[in-house]
Design a protein around this motif. Sequence first.
Motif, short mmCIF file in Angstrom:
data_model
loop_
_atom_site.label_atom_id
_atom_site.label_comp_id
_atom_site.label_asym_id
_atom_site.label_seq_id
_atom_site.Cartn_x
_atom_site.Cartn_y
_atom_site.Cartn_z
N PHE A 66 0.81 -1.22 0.00
CA PHE A 66 0.00 0.00 0.00
C PHE A 66 0.85 1.28 0.00
CE2 PHE A 66 -3.88 -2.05 -0.14
CZ PHE A 66 -4.94 -1.17 0.00
N ILE A 67 2.16 1.14 0.18
CA ILE A 67 3.06 2.29 0.12
C ILE A 67 4.07 2.05 -1.00
CG2 ILE A 67 4.67 3.74 1.40
CD1 ILE A 67 1.88 3.67 2.64
N ARG A 68 3.98 2.79 -2.09
CA ARG A 68 4.90 2.68 -3.22
C ARG A 68 4.84 1.33 -3.94
NH1 ARG A 68 8.76 6.65 -3.60
NH2 ARG A 68 8.54 8.25 -2.01
N GLY A 69 3.78 0.57 -3.74
CA GLY A 69 3.69 -0.74 -4.37
C GLY A 69 4.50 -1.77 -3.60
N CYS A 70 4.45 -3.02 -4.04
CA CYS A 70 5.13 -4.11 -3.32
C CYS A 70 6.62 -4.10 -3.66
CB CYS A 70 4.51 -5.45 -3.71
SG CYS A 70 2.71 -5.46 -3.69
N ASP A 71 7.36 -3.22 -2.98
CA ASP A 71 8.79 -3.03 -3.30
C ASP A 71 9.70 -3.27 -2.11
OD1 ASP A 71 8.15 -0.86 -1.74
OD2 ASP A 71 9.13 0.63 -3.03
N ALA A 72 9.17 -3.91 -1.08
CA ALA A 72 9.95 -4.23 0.14
C ALA A 72 10.48 -2.99 0.84
CB ALA A 72 11.10 -5.19 -0.19
N GLY A 146 12.50 -1.30 -3.77
CA GLY A 146 12.56 0.16 -3.79
C GLY A 146 13.74 0.70 -3.01
N ARG A 147 14.11 1.94 -3.31
CA ARG A 147 15.23 2.59 -2.62
C ARG A 147 14.74 3.63 -1.62
NH1 ARG A 147 17.48 3.26 -8.18
NH2 ARG A 147 18.84 1.48 -8.60
N THR A 148 13.44 3.89 -1.61
CA THR A 148 12.89 4.93 -0.74
C THR A 148 11.94 4.34 0.30
OG1 THR A 148 13.01 6.51 -2.57
CG2 THR A 148 11.59 7.10 -0.71
#
Length: 316
Positions: A66-72, A146-148
């Motif tokens: 739910f935050i930035r997509g499923c990007d760990a 993700g990096r963020t």
Amino acid sequence: MALIVALLSSLIVLSASSPADALSLNHYEKTCPDVESIVSKAVQSETRKDKTIPAALLRMHFHDCFIRGCDASVLLYSKGNNKAEKDGPANLSLHGFYVIEGAKKEIEASCPGVVSCADILALAARDAVVLSGGPTWDVPKGRKDGRTSKASETLQLPAPTFTISQLQQSFSQRGLSVDDLVALSGGHTIGFSHCSSFVNRIRNFNATQDIDPKMHPSFAASLRSVCPINNKAKNAGATMDPSSTTFDNTYYKLILQRKALFSSDQALLTNPKTKNLVHKFATSKQAFEKAFVKSMIKMSSLNGGQEIRKDCRVVN
């Protein structure tokens, strides 16, 4: 925690998400064929030691997606002046990070630099449901990490106090329908909630009523006993339903009995379509499981990552 405040950043996040067709079922077939068995064994092993792990992993995956997509991004640790998602108010009760970190370490030893932490978390969430007696499904893979990770963005997560319109807005901003909303809410059939998430319903509900009239009186009384006034017990709370380690359709039955914990759960009866779906899933476990699998695959396919992390806790 009104989602409207975060509307702009949420839309920016969504525009960065990759399309679902970028993922595939055989993504690691040649590069890391044992990835699913490694993750499965890790989840099974840790669940034997701690029966709360399945619910923790499912919730962690939801909060990640739910935050930035499923990007760990939920797995990243805070560093310097940057406070990461895992340290945001809505995520302070998340646990079980070591399960994903442990699986990642083992996978790196077998096939370094190939499998994303986001894919490991998606697989672990599926295994968590299966271990709890729920359905299985083939998980599309190929997510990037993700990096963020910003604690402030966790304010975008659906709150347990949300109304049906707030829930619909939150889900629709992520490309999820009303059907997905009701099906994914069924994840509340496993797990535990702290008093802070439902105390609004059992004390000082409004100017004229102490208890939410939509909550069954005897259920409210039982919750008041486990959440006394000025309670200082850090882990006080209640299980999401009596069969809190079993993935079943009890959650929907409880909503109809006015014995659901959250305002957001009970809110599913305030809209004709969501109410019909609650009745459908309460009546048929098979219908719920079919819908849940479909919605999990849809939600899990949201991704906006950029790299394959070597360590799930830090960016490369």
